[in-house]
Design a protein around this motif. Structure first.
Motif, mmCIF file in Angstrom:
data_model
loop_
_atom_site.group_PDB
_atom_site.id
_atom_site.type_symbol
_atom_site.label_atom_id
_atom_site.label_comp_id
_atom_site.label_asym_id
_atom_site.label_seq_id
_atom_site.Cartn_x
_atom_site.Cartn_y
_atom_site.Cartn_z
ATOM 1 N N THR A 13 0.834 -1.205 0.000
ATOM 2 C CA THR A 13 0.000 0.000 0.000
ATOM 3 C C THR A 13 0.869 1.256 0.000
ATOM 4 O OG1 THR A 13 -1.795 -1.124 1.165
ATOM 5 C CG2 THR A 13 -1.772 1.281 1.279
ATOM 6 N N LEU A 14 1.924 1.240 0.807
ATOM 7 C CA LEU A 14 2.822 2.395 0.861
ATOM 8 C C LEU A 14 3.571 2.580 -0.462
ATOM 9 C CD1 LEU A 14 4.313 2.012 4.463
ATOM 10 C CD2 LEU A 14 2.777 3.805 3.652
ATOM 11 N N ASP A 35 2.621 1.845 -3.319
ATOM 12 C CA ASP A 35 1.683 2.349 -4.327
ATOM 13 C C ASP A 35 1.551 3.876 -4.291
ATOM 14 O OD1 ASP A 35 1.195 -0.114 -5.398
ATOM 15 O OD2 ASP A 35 -0.674 -0.465 -4.290
ATOM 16 N N ARG A 36 2.001 4.508 -3.199
ATOM 17 C CA ARG A 36 1.959 5.970 -3.124
ATOM 18 C C ARG A 36 2.990 6.620 -4.046
ATOM 19 N NH1 ARG A 36 2.116 7.324 3.380
ATOM 20 N NH2 ARG A 36 0.237 6.172 4.017
ATOM 21 N N LYS A 50 7.173 10.815 1.591
ATOM 22 C CA LYS A 50 5.891 10.209 1.216
ATOM 23 C C LYS A 50 5.566 8.985 2.066
ATOM 24 C CE LYS A 50 5.051 11.356 -3.652
ATOM 25 N NZ LYS A 50 4.838 10.779 -4.998
ATOM 26 N N LEU A 51 6.588 8.185 2.357
ATOM 27 C CA LEU A 51 6.368 6.932 3.082
ATOM 28 C C LEU A 51 6.543 7.098 4.590
ATOM 29 C CD1 LEU A 51 8.131 4.399 0.678
ATOM 30 C CD2 LEU A 51 5.801 5.290 0.626
#
Length: 222
Positions: A158-159, A161-162, A204-205
């Motif tokens: 999920t991360l 995919d950011r 971002k992560l």
């Protein structure tokens, strides 16, 4: 050797064994570009000492009787502008080491490391480079029992995919242990561009360092 005008690397030693602290101090005390700014015998002392002494690198024992190195690492790395943390251990593959790396430690060293390698590792970490090879990371993940691996894999994907496609390529290269220069050559970028991508990935992560990016890539099985 410290050049004129350069500040030495400030190191805080944390270990409940007085002999270990003395040995590390003796090894590092004669190195011109390293300054021992303090010693602690328990993790409970670390946050306040970090705030007061502002070390660049903390050498952190994992197993201590009251507040262990894992809790101390989490507390230190959660603070604003934290120092780099290097875990000291007697084990190559250890669940506590892996948890410390997930908490933001820049790597780990075995307590019987040769003096020259210890000094080189401190210099590398102080320069913002991790001291954990992909091979060692894979060894830790494969040899240590990890509950909740499925949930971690889902979260990791999920991360990831950011990220943009280019950021994902950089993240994968970081997970493979590539240096900024190697990533630049491989992906046809300048080193400053690679650094900018790595910075955006960390933001971002919501990660602390490249080691955590590598762990995330492994968790996602990419």
């Amino acid at each position: 050797m410290t050049m004129p005008g350069e500040r030495p690397i400030r190191v805080l030693i944390v270990d409940d064994d007085a002999l270990v602290r003395a040995g590390l101090s003796m090894i590092l005390g004669g190195v011109g570009d390293i300054e021992i700014v303090g010693e602690a015998a328990d993790g409970a002392e670390v946050p306040l000492m970090v705030a007061e002494l502002r070390p660049d690198v903390v050498l952190m024992d994992i197993r201590m009787p009251d507040v262990d190195g894992l809790a101390a690492t989490e507390a230190v790395r959660a603070a604003k502008s934290p120092p780099e943390v290097v875990v000291l251990t007697t084990f190559h593959a250890d669940a506590h080491v892996l948890r410390a790396l997930r908490a933001g430690a820049a790597g780990f060293l075995l307590k019987d490391i040769p003096p020259g390698e210890l000094v080189a590792a401190i210099r590398k970490v102080a320069a913002g480079e991790p001291i954990l090879s992909p091979a060692v990371t894979r060894q830790l993940i494969s040899h240590v029992s990890n509950g909740g691996a499925g949930a971690r894999a889902d979260r990791a994907r999920t991360l990831i995919d950011r990220l943009s496609e280019r950021e994902r390529e950089v993240a994968l290269a970081v997970g493979q242990g590539r240096s900024n220069a190697e990533i630049g050559r491989e992906l046809f970028m300048s080193v400053p561009t690679v650094k900018a991508h790595v910075s955006r990935i960390l933001t971002k992560l919501e990660l602390n360092n490249r080691v955590q990016v590598a762990l995330l890539v492994y968790d996602a099985s990419l």
